[in-house]
Scaffold this motif. Sequence first.
Motif, short mmCIF file in Angstrom:
data_model
loop_
_atom_site.label_atom_id
_atom_site.label_comp_id
_atom_site.label_asym_id
_atom_site.label_seq_id
_atom_site.Cartn_x
_atom_site.Cartn_y
_atom_site.Cartn_z
N ALA A 51 0.95 -1.27 0.00
CA ALA A 51 -0.27 0.22 0.00
C ALA A 51 0.62 1.05 -0.21
O ALA A 51 2.09 1.07 0.79
N VAL A 52 0.39 2.01 -0.84
CA VAL A 52 1.00 3.86 -1.15
C VAL A 52 1.90 4.00 0.76
O VAL A 52 2.75 4.68 1.29
N ALA A 53 0.99 4.07 1.83
CA ALA A 53 1.64 4.73 3.15
C ALA A 53 2.48 3.93 3.98
O ALA A 53 3.00 4.34 4.00
N ASP A 54 2.44 2.42 3.44
CA ASP A 54 3.12 1.75 4.24
C ASP A 54 5.09 1.63 2.94
O ASP A 54 5.84 2.21 3.49
N LEU A 55 4.89 1.71 1.83
CA LEU A 55 5.89 1.96 1.30
C LEU A 55 6.24 3.64 1.58
O LEU A 55 7.49 3.79 1.49
N THR A 56 5.73 4.25 1.77
CA THR A 56 6.22 6.14 1.77
C THR A 56 6.19 6.01 3.62
O THR A 56 7.04 7.26 3.75
N SER A 57 6.14 5.60 4.27
CA SER A 57 6.66 5.51 5.82
C SER A 57 7.22 5.98 5.85
O SER A 57 7.46 6.25 7.13
N SER A 58 8.10 5.37 6.03
CA SER A 58 9.46 4.88 6.18
C SER A 58 10.42 6.18 5.29
O SER A 58 11.25 6.61 6.15
N VAL A 59 9.83 7.24 4.56
CA VAL A 59 10.50 8.53 4.68
C VAL A 59 10.09 9.29 5.36
O VAL A 59 8.70 9.45 5.50
N GLN A 60 10.93 10.38 5.40
CA GLN A 60 10.44 11.50 6.53
C GLN A 60 9.95 12.18 6.32
O GLN A 60 10.34 12.99 5.10
N GLY A 61 8.77 12.59 6.41
CA GLY A 61 7.64 13.52 5.89
C GLY A 61 7.93 15.18 5.97
O GLY A 61 8.59 15.70 7.26
N LYS A 62 7.22 16.30 5.39
CA LYS A 62 7.90 17.41 5.64
C LYS A 62 6.52 18.02 5.61
O LYS A 62 5.47 18.06 5.30
N VAL A 63 6.45 19.81 6.84
CA VAL A 63 5.39 20.08 7.16
C VAL A 63 6.11 21.42 6.97
O VAL A 63 6.82 22.06 6.50
N GLU A 64 5.04 22.64 5.88
CA GLU A 64 5.31 23.99 5.67
C GLU A 64 4.21 24.26 6.74
O GLU A 64 3.23 24.29 7.02
N LEU A 65 5.08 25.67 6.92
CA LEU A 65 4.75 26.38 8.43
C LEU A 65 4.60 27.57 7.46
O LEU A 65 5.59 28.41 7.12
N ILE A 66 3.46 28.60 7.81
CA ILE A 66 3.48 29.85 7.04
C ILE A 66 3.10 30.68 8.66
O ILE A 66 1.91 30.06 9.31
N TRP A 67 4.08 31.87 9.16
CA TRP A 67 3.14 32.80 9.49
C TRP A 67 3.09 34.15 9.10
O TRP A 67 4.35 34.83 7.96
N GLN A 68 2.97 35.00 9.54
CA GLN A 68 2.35 36.58 9.70
C GLN A 68 4.18 37.52 10.12
O GLN A 68 4.14 37.01 11.60
N GLY A 69 3.81 38.93 8.91
CA GLY A 69 5.62 38.84 9.67
C GLY A 69 6.67 39.01 8.85
O GLY A 69 6.08 37.94 7.93
N THR A 70 7.45 39.68 9.30
CA THR A 70 9.04 39.34 9.06
C THR A 70 10.09 38.82 9.42
O THR A 70 11.09 38.72 9.07
N GLN A 71 9.53 38.63 10.67
CA GLN A 71 10.39 38.12 11.59
C GLN A 71 10.32 37.03 11.40
O GLN A 71 9.53 35.87 11.21
N VAL A 72 11.70 36.23 11.56
CA VAL A 72 12.32 34.82 11.62
C VAL A 72 12.59 35.04 13.19
O VAL A 72 13.92 34.60 12.93
N PRO A 73 12.15 33.05 13.87
CA PRO A 73 13.33 34.32 15.64
C PRO A 73 14.56 32.98 15.33
O PRO A 73 14.41 31.81 14.77
N ALA A 74 15.42 32.95 16.19
CA ALA A 74 16.82 32.82 16.06
C ALA A 74 16.50 31.51 16.31
O ALA A 74 17.00 30.79 16.14
N SER A 75 16.10 30.98 16.79
CA SER A 75 16.27 29.48 17.68
C SER A 75 15.56 28.46 16.01
O SER A 75 16.39 27.35 15.76
N LEU A 76 14.95 29.22 15.17
CA LEU A 76 14.57 28.80 14.23
C LEU A 76 15.50 28.63 13.51
O LEU A 76 16.13 27.61 12.67
#
Lengths: 258, 313
Positions: free
Chosen positions: B222-247
């Motif tokens: 099944a597709v899910a089984d095959l791709t589960s081994s692959v590290q997933g990624k997430v896209e974050l969008i926030w307001q402003g122009t600032q990027v936190p130092a910890s990021l």
Amino acid sequence: MNTRIAYIASNTFREAVRDRVLYNLIAFALLLSGAAILVGQISIDIEKLVVINLGLTAVSLFGVVIAIFIGIGLVSKEIEKRTLYTVLSRPVRRWEFIVGKFFGLAGTLVVNTFFMAVGVFAALLYVSHKFVRADALILVALYFIVLEFLIVCSLSLLFSSFSTPLLSAVFAFSFFVVGSFAEDLRGFARMAHGVTRWLALGAAYLVPNFSALNVIGSIAHEQPVAAQLILQNTLYALFYAAMVLSAAVLVFERRNLK
Amino acid sequence: MAAIDIQGLEKTYMVGFWRKQPKCALHSLRLTVEQGEIFGFLGPNGAGKTTTLKLLMGLIFPTAGCARILGREWTDPEIKAQIGFLPEQPYFYDYLTAHELLEYYGQLSGVPAKNRKRRVEEVLRQVGLLEVRGVQLRKFSKGMLQRVGIAQAILHDPSLVFFDEPMSGLDPMGRREVRDLMEQLKLAGKTVFFSTHILSDAEALCDRVAIIHKGRLRGVGAVADLTSSVQGKVELIWQGTQVPASLKLLGVECHLTGDTVRAVVAENQQDAAIDALRRERLRLIAITPVRTSLEDYFVEKLRSAETTAGRTA
Ligand SMILES: Nc1ncnc2c1ncn2[C@@H]1O[C@H](COP(=O)(O)OP(=O)(O)O)[C@@H](O)[C@H]1O
Ligand SMILES: [Mg+2]
């Protein structure tokens, strides 16, 4: 007949008609009427001779050119354009495809020849104002011409099943030209010696014997055609075409499509 | 009985000017497809998908191996009446109209004369070509030819269909329609085997997929089984122009567009990233999982294959 072969044949015929192959009849009609009018003005004795000679030779040449030009693309073009994929993935055997194509092309030529024959007889009527018994010989000559077409069709198909259209055209025309002199070639071969003799004889018998199928000259002089020659030519042409078609099938059965 | 049972099918092309150089397009493929499945055959361009389908259709001959289709030898001409095939970028007799082509193919497939006309109209309607049925195919666009291709593949109501890249050349609407059609075929109890190089085409649709790369089978399931081994990624969008130092410390790449910032982070960094944004009181607008494309999957999978190979050497 196997219905799939009939369907493939009729589709091949339809393709030829839609590609305006029958338009050659216009050129043929112009040629013939021009010649008839011209000789009608010159002399009385040879006008019939000229019309029969010229008319039948034109029937033969036009037909051979059509047989070669359609025939050389029948298989290779379908492989090149990949139209064969959706045909051969159906319950169609490869040999049925080849045989269907052959009958489609042969059918096209028979129809074409029929119209040309009507033209020849019309031209004849125009110059001599009546038909005589000996004119029936023209039908024999036309029959031989059709036999010639069967052989040319099978050869074009064979070349088309393993070669490009250009090379196929070269091969097919060479066979046609050499075959037209087959009897001379056989004569020369018999005069040679040793290995040359056998090679020449082999080549002379390998090419189709179109000289035996050409009776235009003799019937124009109202010399009768022996019944035995009709039988012999029929058997020869059918056998030759069948052999060549079998070879085409053998080649095509093994071929990996592009 | 399996719908398709491929037993070690192998194809080596001879390439180069003299055709002396062997090039293996398919290495001993073993694969079973059950009846009633929608089965995706996935792989990047040049993986060997089309080669496999052409072998199964008898258009080319294998160097080794064999296959059974619907319980019979794959070379048996009788099974062809029960299978449909859509080639890659299909092309047809362009002097025929869509209607004439399907009529002709119906004849070749042995569709009885009395049903033929009705059936032709039915599939033309199904693929949305009823209006242009009288137009010669030479006037058809690529997308329309693809639809003709689908129509001719299902024309004779086959119980097993093979589609090679069925969505290619289609607009988003067309892709949706093809997807629906495959689902309808499955509902009608048919088996669908299709190839694609786009993972998302297969994801929602397939019961199972096989993944092929450089002529070798890399996985089935099944597709899910095959791709589960692959590290997933997430896209974050926030307001402003600032990027936190910890990021920045996490090594995340951020893109500034107008008054929003967009960043893609690994799934296991998601929480840390959101915490960092909260601490800075930045307003989060969206969190979207990023789909792993087949290419990503391969990059990942191949890299791991190479490193293990390197370690054992
Ligand atoms: N007729 C051929 N001659 C030589 N190599 C070929 C031929 N057909 C395909 N190949 C090669 O075989 C490999 C697989 O091709 P293919 O099956 O078309 O891949 P896919 O359909 O997955 O994109 C490719 O590397 C391609 O270059
Ligand atoms: Mg492909």
